[in-house]
Every structure is written in structure tokens, then in C-alpha cells.
Design an enzyme around this catalytic site. Sequence first.
Site, mmCIF file in Angstrom:
data_model
loop_
_atom_site.group_PDB
_atom_site.id
_atom_site.type_symbol
_atom_site.label_atom_id
_atom_site.label_comp_id
_atom_site.label_asym_id
_atom_site.label_seq_id
_atom_site.Cartn_x
_atom_site.Cartn_y
_atom_site.Cartn_z
ATOM 1 N N GLY A 48 -41.239 8.086 -21.035
ATOM 2 C CA GLY A 48 -41.026 8.289 -22.549
ATOM 3 C C GLY A 48 -40.872 7.693 -23.453
ATOM 4 O O GLY A 48 -40.143 6.727 -23.058
ATOM 5 N N GLU A 49 -40.804 8.511 -24.667
ATOM 6 C CA GLU A 49 -39.881 7.701 -25.628
ATOM 7 C C GLU A 49 -38.573 8.566 -25.596
ATOM 8 O O GLU A 49 -38.562 9.573 -26.348
ATOM 9 C CB GLU A 49 -40.968 7.463 -26.850
ATOM 10 N N CYS A 80 -36.186 6.233 -16.477
ATOM 11 C CA CYS A 80 -36.515 5.633 -17.232
ATOM 12 C C CYS A 80 -35.356 5.953 -18.602
ATOM 13 O O CYS A 80 -34.400 6.129 -19.025
ATOM 14 C CB CYS A 80 -37.649 4.727 -17.916
ATOM 15 N N HIS A 188 -40.075 3.760 -12.506
ATOM 16 C CA HIS A 188 -40.806 5.010 -13.002
ATOM 17 C C HIS A 188 -41.550 5.022 -10.873
ATOM 18 O O HIS A 188 -42.454 4.555 -10.976
ATOM 19 C CB HIS A 188 -41.958 4.290 -13.490
ATOM 20 N N GLU A 190 -42.388 7.682 -9.896
ATOM 21 C CA GLU A 190 -43.762 8.282 -9.884
ATOM 22 C C GLU A 190 -44.992 7.796 -10.724
ATOM 23 O O GLU A 190 -46.234 8.038 -10.406
ATOM 24 C CB GLU A 190 -43.446 9.630 -11.036
#
Lengths: 224, 294
Positions: A48-49, A80, A188, A190
Site C-alpha cells: 500500500g502506501e 513492499c 507482492h 499476494e
Amino acid sequence: MERTIGILALQGAFREHIKAVQAIGWEARKVRLPAELLGLDGLIIPGGESTTIGKLAKMYDLLQPLQQLAHSGFPIWGTCAGLILLADRVTGRASDQPLIGGLDIVVKRNYFGRQVDSFEADLTVPALVDFSPPGEPVSPFHGVFIRAPAVATVGPAVQILARVDMPPTGEGIIIAVRQGALLGTAFHPELTTDRRFHRYFAHMVEELGHPAEAVLRPSAVRAS
Amino acid sequence: MVTTGTFTVKSGLAEMLKGGVIMDVTNAEQAQIAEEAGAVAVMALERVPADIRAQGGVARMSAPEKIIEIMEAVTIPMMAKVRIGHFVEAQILEALGVDYIDESEVLTPADEEHHINKWEFKIPFVCGARNLGEALRRIGEGAAMIRTKGEAGTGNIVEAVRHARAVLGEIRHLQTMAPEEWMTYAKNIGAPYEIVKMTAELGQLPVVNFAAGGVATPADAALMMQLGMDGVFVGSGIFKSGDPARRAKAIVQAVTHYDEPEILAEVSKNLGEAMVGINISDIPEEQLLAQRGW
């Protein structure tokens, strides 16, 4: 005993991690408030951020309990943005963002560049040997890197799980690390259907997991 | 082998923005306020939609120096708008290193029949849609993210709700169909068959779907999340309000805790004046932005 993996659900690709954890037969639960950490045996911090997730964690008093967990052998996996949050130090712009820490590494945000430089690459990850079909060589893990960070330096206790060879020099950049109960990947898993990293983390939880309430001071998670 | 510009990395960035708020900004100072409030990305544009609506004239891509100024001010991803069909504006944004392009009905269209062939680009595109057919046509052209059009610059959520309900309702309808009905349905809504089939099988759009166009309060943002949107764009709603920093932060929290009314009540307190809204029925039909797009 039923074991549960929590997914930090403040922002980002948390639904994909929940699906992946459920796909390997584990219980998954969203975490947005401190009290929701109770009853967990492990935690995933999704992509995400990282600045947004860090700010929301701080706003809702999650930062301190997460720091306690990360420094006490509680299994946490950051992908990440999650890798950035688990790093002891971050270099470059926004290096003052709130961090959880625990991994003795220096992470550089957006190591490979902006979105135009986001990429996919096949990775060699020897540590996945136990989660691959028996008797066959470990097949590459397909890594999806999105405005991804990378690990610039690692401390002596950190195990390097994978590197990516970047053209033109073919220099191997560190993109997956483990230190005790903490796992960090710059890519990632996922976003793919390969569940080996989720199995790897579930195995860590089986080996090392202990209930979050064994670590957290009650004052840190009182119902908010 | 390292490959860039794939659909996986394009749609993947949108996946990372989910559960977040993307804020319209016109300069570096606003971009920093947005980042500080917890925005997941900023959208650079020349004028916010409310000003475009008030001032009229042709609305175009932001000037490159403005885009660079904003890009250098923040570390979060940066989006920028191009006119519908204006593929050269898109080439310029790609050359500047912008992270996402919004091919937007808020700007004056450059082509009244065609959208950009978004497969040609290494950076991803988001496009607006009012219904499933429009969403799937844009995905067919290569869009890696969809948003409702709503009615930008009005501070009125009604059109965004209409568009979200249309897309989600049509997906539910599609899921009740037998596979042999998909082709006729694709013909009727003017969408590519393969993407209709994919949507029927997934039970959702194959890309991330945000709300946009008219979000002015934390409650508006949470409404769109509860309806099933993946995140929220806020345009004029923040910087046309009395206390932008505070309202921006409240909307960020409302999107994370969209289903917890106690938290929504708390963050909605003391936000100062919301932007002045416009009733859709007061806007002459030819000035409705959502009608742009083909």
C-alpha cells in the site's frame, strides 16, 4: 489449536492477503484497531502506501503495540510498504515517516524508480524448498515489483532470502530478508497465485508463533 | 528477465491504492497538505473541477513545470489528467514520469468519438464510467483502473452513487445469467465479450474501482466505500472547503474505518465549512461533465 494470522487493514492490498491466507487453510482476520491484535499468532503488513499506513497506525495507537510485537519474536511479514515499515532505517525522501522497525536493515523507498520502472521478474528463492513439490528443483517465484523498495544494507543477524538481478549490470539487489520472526519482501506474492511465501510464513508462525497477548501490555491495547 | 509496463504492474499499482484517498491538487503546497493528511496519491490538475465549472473555457493537461513541481514535493504516487482522446498529452505525461494518467471527462474532450489506446503506454490509466458497458469498454482499451464519473465540481454525491449502483447492480445481474446469454448482453451494453465473460466469472470488475465526482464529506466517502467501492477520489471537496488539512485527514480516516459509525461520527466533528454544493438539476444539460465519454 486454531491459529490466526492478522492482516493489517488500514490501507492497501489487504483483501488479497486474506484470500491467500484462507487459501492455504488458515484463519485470517483484519486488524484496524489495537484491540484487534489480541488472539493473533502472526501478522501480515500488506503493500500500500507506507506513509499512509504509518500515519493511520500512529493516529489509532497501533504503532506502539506493533513495535512491541516486532521486537519480541512475534511473527510479522511485511510486503513492499510492509517491508519499509519493518525496517529500522529508511533512506531517501520521507525518511522521517513513522516506522515499526525490528529488521536490522536500511531500506530505500522506490529503489527502482517510479511506476514506469515497475516490473515483473522470476526470482530464485532457495528457502522455499520445503514448500515446493518434493524431488523437484525449486521453481522460480514470480515477483511483482510496484514502485518497490529494496534493501540497501543488512545487519549481521539478517538472512538474505532472495536478490533480483537488474540489467544492465546484473547486480543482485536484495529484495527478500528474514531476521528471526520477521520476514520482509519488496514484491507482492499476494498478487500472484503462487502460495509458497504464504506457506513459508505460516510455517514460521507454527514454529515461532505465540499469542499476541503474551507480549502486549494491556495498557497498549485497551479497547479504544 | 525483467519486464516493465505489463498489465499486472499497471493494475497492481491500483491494488496498492485501495482503501485510500486520492486528492486533486493544483500546486506543491496543496500536494504536501494531501500527503501529510495521509492521501495515497495526488492528482495534479490546472484548476479543480469547481473552478473549471465556474470559469469555463477549454480545460487542458497541467503545464509540465506544475507537474514537476508537484512531483518533487511529495513521495506518494502522482497522477495527472489528460483530455479524452488526447494521446499526445498522455505521451508527455509518460515522458515526465507521472505514475498514473486519468483520461478525464473533467477536461475538455479532444476527441468526441474515440478514447486513447491505452495499451500503447507503459504507465497505467484510470478512466471514468457511468455504467458497466462504459467501464468494460475502457478496460478493453487498456484502462488498469476504473472510477465512477459522478458529477465533478458539484460537491453533490448523487451522481457518484448512481454510477456506483449502476456498475455494481449490472455485475450482479450479469452473474445471474447463463453463459449463453453473455454474448447478447455484451452486444447490448456495447462491451467486449471477453471482458464481459471475465467479469461474470470474477463477480467484480477485473480492475480496481474507485468512487469519484462529488465527494465532499467523510460521510460521502464512507457511503461510497459501504456501497462497495475500493477507494475514493476527492476533487474540489478538499481545497474548496474551509479547513482543507483537517477535512483531508478526516476523509482519509473515514475511508479506512468506513463501516464504524462511532469513528465516522468522531472524525466528522468540527471540520468547518464544506464546499458549497450544486444541485444537478440546476446545471444545464450541456454542462454535465459525466456525459463526456463514448
